[in-house]
Design an enzyme around this catalytic site. Structure first.
Site, short mmCIF file in Angstrom:
data_model
loop_
_atom_site.label_atom_id
_atom_site.label_comp_id
_atom_site.label_asym_id
_atom_site.label_seq_id
_atom_site.Cartn_x
_atom_site.Cartn_y
_atom_site.Cartn_z
N GLY A 187 0.77 -1.11 0.14
CA GLY A 187 0.03 0.05 0.05
C GLY A 187 0.98 1.23 -0.06
O GLY A 187 1.95 1.15 -0.27
N ASP B 139 -9.20 9.95 10.71
CA ASP B 139 -8.98 8.56 10.36
C ASP B 139 -10.07 7.82 11.28
O ASP B 139 -10.03 6.37 10.89
CB ASP B 139 -7.46 8.16 10.88
CG ASP B 139 -6.67 8.68 9.70
OD1 ASP B 139 -6.86 9.36 8.86
OD2 ASP B 139 -5.21 8.12 10.05
N ALA C 189 -4.49 12.89 5.65
CA ALA C 189 -4.41 14.01 6.63
C ALA C 189 -5.09 15.52 6.35
O ALA C 189 -5.94 15.81 7.03
CB ALA C 189 -2.70 14.65 6.76
N HIS D 162 5.23 27.86 -20.69
CA HIS D 162 6.07 26.89 -21.10
C HIS D 162 7.43 27.24 -21.06
O HIS D 162 7.73 28.56 -21.02
CB HIS D 162 5.81 27.08 -22.75
CG HIS D 162 6.87 26.06 -23.56
ND1 HIS D 162 6.89 24.53 -23.76
CD2 HIS D 162 8.01 26.49 -24.05
CE1 HIS D 162 7.76 24.39 -24.34
NE2 HIS D 162 8.62 25.36 -24.49
#
Ligand code: FAD
Ligand code: AMP
Length: 480
Positions: A191, A320, A328, A453
């Site tokens: 992961g 979480d 985060a 560019h």
């Protein structure tokens, strides 16, 4: 100290500290309880992210990138270097000083905003009451608040087949603090965390093998992109073995023999250090007293609605510890949203469809929105366009001309559904896509924008042109 607040936040990770600061800005009398102590036994703010997650891992990723770059890439620029040597202690010192600066910065922000910083353990008891057990050993105190935000975060998943011993078998926190580069490194789990930590030590010289139980690589990333990333990582020396299910470990003489099964056959891998990186789980264990009225969902996360309200009307949960990606920036935005809701901004919401994800390898992988396989699975009528960094002048000048930008868009409305990138500075380029998706941009919008560019972002522009087969620096696809 007064023991009554408008808001008590439990946990001072990115979710909790954002919530506390925003609430204080909005005039709420706010306290934040955080139990984390650093290696010197000082109370620290910032949570997993600042202390043992996002920041220290990026510090080591940058050092390890400089090491590889100096050894192997400078010669092509005509720069001769010799006797390149690594000082692991200095690398760790640099990492720690960055962490210290940032965590102290949060303390300063708490002070400046008038957030009451309470070091110690917090537990929600129910009925607007929080038990605070101070870190200094004083007895527990009962605090009261009209609103509570639970932001207790997550912790590494542990597996019985590879029990941590904090020496040869470690979790992500241990892997951020090796005293020397291991000769042979094993990682369980390909992961994001396994890949990033595997990259750090592989670049510093560890012979690295990642064992991954599934057969798919980065399943949320578009397959064109994840395939190219995998090819590159393998070339860089990461040995990733798919379909490898770890079944046990034996530790002896400072080495670990990992047993795993692949295609029904028993195999072994012997390493000097083993990192267990099989995911993270919500840290709910000591946060809620029985009868708190806050329910968990079937996966053990605190159950919340789209505005992070729990089953108890006075209590919110963010980051979480609730559903959604364990990132985060997702935690931070939930913190701000909830602080504003509590302060009376009733319409505050968050767009969960547009959350960028990044893997900080080199080159980086980054994406937002749907992959082609997801668009297909959802039955969307879609079109795609991609463009390679190989044809980009700036990437060539920087010797970073590897990777691809792919855009997935709706066939009829032209609306951009997703952008997936493997390439240099993908973590920065993706933000242009995030802004585009947030504003509901069409592919045509990106086609009409003038990009500076030479720039890496021109690859995004060309990918948008490629959706309609009109990229300039690429041979056209055969027209139907
Ligand atoms: P946390 O950061 O886990 O904070 C929660 C805090 O609450 C903790 O400090 C904990 O001590 C405290 N706490 C828990 N219970 C109590 C209690 N009862 N009383 C008092 N305090 C309590 N995410 C990214 O977006 N980008 C990255 O690059 C990235 N890299 C990562 C690398 C690694 C190695 C790891 C492990 C994670 C990484 N993450 C990254 C994930 C990121 O760290 C988490 O998504 C984020 O920290 C979640 O924030 P949070 O506020 O929900 O919880
Ligand atoms: P993530 O959830 O993104 O952090 O990734 C963790 C990875 O670990 C997932 O891809 C899992 O498939 C993998 N994993 C979990 N358990 C095992 C195991 N016992 N052996 C090998 N890989 C595993």
């Amino acid at each position: 100290m007064n023991d009554t607040f408008d808001l008590i936040v439990i946990g001072a990770g990115p979710g909790g500290y954002h919530a506390a600061i925003r609430a204080a800005q909005l005039g709420l009398k706010t306290a934040c309880i955080e139990k984390r102590m650093d290696g010197k036994n000082n109370a620290v703010l910032g949570g997993t992210c600042l202390n043992v997650g996002c920041i220290p891992s990026k510090a080591l990723l940058d050092t390890s990138h400089h090491y590889v770059h100096t050894q192997h890439e400078l010669a092509a620029h005509g720069i001769q270097v010799s006797n390149v040597a690594l000082d692991v202690a200095a690398m760790m010192q640099r990492k720690m000083s960055i962490v210290e600066k940032l965590t102290q910065g949060i303390s300063g922000l708490f002070k400046a905003n008038g957030v009451e910083n309470l070091a110690g353990h917090g537990k929600y008891l129910g009925n607007k009451k929080v038990e605070w057990t101070p870190a200094n050993g004083e007895g527990a105190k009962i605090l009261t608040a009209e609103h509570i935000i639970i932001a207790g975060g997550s912790e590494p998943v542990q597996i019985s087949v590879a029990p941590l011993n904090n020496e040869t078998i470690v979790d992500s926190t241990g892997a951020l603090a090796f005293a020397a580069v291991p000769k042979r490194l094993g990682v369980i789990g390909a992961g994001v965390i396994g890949l990033e930590l595997g990259s750090v030590w592989s670049r510093l010289g560890a012979q690295t093998t990642i064992l991954e139980a599934q057969d798919v690589f980065l399943p949320l990333t578009d397959e064109t992109i994840s395939r190219e990333a995998l090819r590159t990582f393998k070339k860089q020396g990461l040995d990733i073995i798919f379909g490898a299910r770890v079944t046990g470990c034996e530790t002896a003489q400072q080495q670990v023999m990992v047993r795993y099964e692949k295609n029904g056959e028993a195999q072994t891998l012997t390493v000097d250090k083993l990192i267990v990186a099989v995911g993270r789980r919500p840290a709910t264990q000591t946060l809620l007293a029985p009868g708190s009225g806050v329910n968990l969902d079937e996966r053990g996360f605190i159950h919340v609605d789209a505005q992070c309200k729990t089953s108890n009307p006075n209590v919110y949960a963010i980051g979480d510890i609730v559903r959604g990606p364990m990132l985060a920036h997702k935690a931070m935005e939930e913190g701000v949203m909830v602080a504003e809701l509590i302060a009376g901004h009733k319409k505050t919401t968050m767009n969960y469809e547009v959350i960028p994800a990044v893997v900080y390898t080199h080159p980086e992988v980054a994406w937002v929105g749907m992959s082609e396989q997801e668009a297909k699975a959802r039955g969307e009528n879609y079109k795609v366009g991609s463009f390679s960094f190989a044809a980009n002048g700036r990437a060539m000048a920087a010797q970073e001309n590897m990777g691809t930008v792919k855009i997935i868009a709706h066939q009829e409305t032209d609306r951009i559904l997703g952008v997936h990138i493997f390439g240099p500075q993908a973590s920065e380029i993706i933000m242009q896509a995030v802004i585009a998706l947030e504003f509901g941009a069409s592919v045509e919008d990106l086609q009409l924008i003038i990009f500076a560019h030479p720039g890496l972002s021109e690859v995004l522009h060309e990918a948008a042109l490629a959706v309609d087969n009109k990229a300039i620096h690429m041979a056209p696809r055969k027209r139907k």
